[in-house]
Write an enzyme that holds these catalytic residues in place. Sequence first.
Site, PDB file in Angstrom:
ATOM      1  N   ASP A 106      44.675  42.327  44.132  1.00  0.00           N
ATOM      2  CA  ASP A 106      44.734  42.908  45.462  1.00  0.00           C
ATOM      3  C   ASP A 106      46.067  43.659  45.601  1.00  0.00           C
ATOM      4  O   ASP A 106      46.402  44.492  44.760  1.00  0.00           O
ATOM      5  CB  ASP A 106      44.535  41.788  46.502  1.00  0.00           C
ATOM      6  CG  ASP A 106      44.497  42.242  47.940  1.00  0.00           C
ATOM      7  OD1 ASP A 106      43.454  42.763  48.378  1.00  0.00           O
ATOM      8  OD2 ASP A 106      45.525  42.068  48.637  1.00  0.00           O
ATOM      9  N   HIS A 288      35.627  39.679  46.337  1.00  0.00           N
ATOM     10  CA  HIS A 288      37.014  40.153  46.271  1.00  0.00           C
ATOM     11  C   HIS A 288      37.978  39.139  45.671  1.00  0.00           C
ATOM     12  O   HIS A 288      38.928  39.517  44.981  1.00  0.00           O
ATOM     13  CB  HIS A 288      37.483  40.529  47.675  1.00  0.00           C
ATOM     14  CG  HIS A 288      38.892  41.022  47.718  1.00  0.00           C
ATOM     15  ND1 HIS A 288      39.284  42.209  47.129  1.00  0.00           N
ATOM     16  CD2 HIS A 288      40.023  40.484  48.257  1.00  0.00           C
ATOM     17  CE1 HIS A 288      40.581  42.398  47.321  1.00  0.00           C
ATOM     18  NE2 HIS A 288      41.052  41.361  47.992  1.00  0.00           N
TER      19      HIS A 288
END
Length: 312
Positions: A106, A288
Amino acid sequence: MTIDFPEPTHIPVNGVHLEVFEAGRQNAGNPVVLCHGWPELAYSWRYQVPALAAAGYHVIVPNQRGYGTSSRPADVTDYDLAHLSGDLVALLDHYGYADATFVGHDWGAFVVWGLTLLHPDRVNGVVALSVPYQERGETPWVEAMAAALGGDFYFVHFNRQPGVADAVFEEDTSRFLRNLYRKNLPPLTPEPGNALINLARAETPPGEPLMSDSDLAVFISAFASTGFTGGINWYRNLDRNWHLLADVDPVVRRPTLMIYGDRDPVAKAERLTEFVPNVEVVSLDCGHWIQQEKPQETTEAILTWLGRRGTA
């Protein structure tokens, strides 16, 4: 905690102190630095740390500035790529390393990409999870996002309405993180307003819990203490970072592993090999939160790639 995680030390670097966890110190000379994203912690790497140490690596995992008990400077500009990459360079200096393999998820991936562009001699390999290399383009990133996605898109909102989202997330830290850390999400559907603010206030979030209550409690406790502004300040430097990267070679020339989640809403890079010519790509069947949702598969992918490079 449901897994044995190292005790932290606090290390002075680059004008701040970082809370750093390490394992495999007996493997000195073979460093791997793991960089978390937002709103995460070093603890996000709990599954990878013991496996990497057992495989012969000196594993160094900071809570980066703004997170945990690391320093949280007040000035927004103290969270740009120059400062964030400078922290990592200073961390290498502290341990006496000329370079290391850097792994980022991320926002941690974005910082590792930036570190590799700004300080290529300090990076011997890159592993990026979720967030691929971001082309700089002709237009500053926030401006481009606003034009394409509107003012409610969370990157734009964080920049143009500072403090608003921070306060919403802090209204009920536990609910926000419980709602955010989910897996097996249904396909995204457009909705009015800021999607993250809506999620923070949702009574019934979609998907399934990503982690156990005891693991989630680690994150809740940390962010209940620190709030979210330090991490959100990373977003508020996006256009500053665009300017900082204006004069650097945009090509990442280090060996790279890119790990995608096939159900991650973060888009894959269409021209990745143009900017990262020495890249291998792995896709996992997950969303994610890759290294937490698919810990064994993520660890195996990283160790296999490192092993082919002969780094342990």
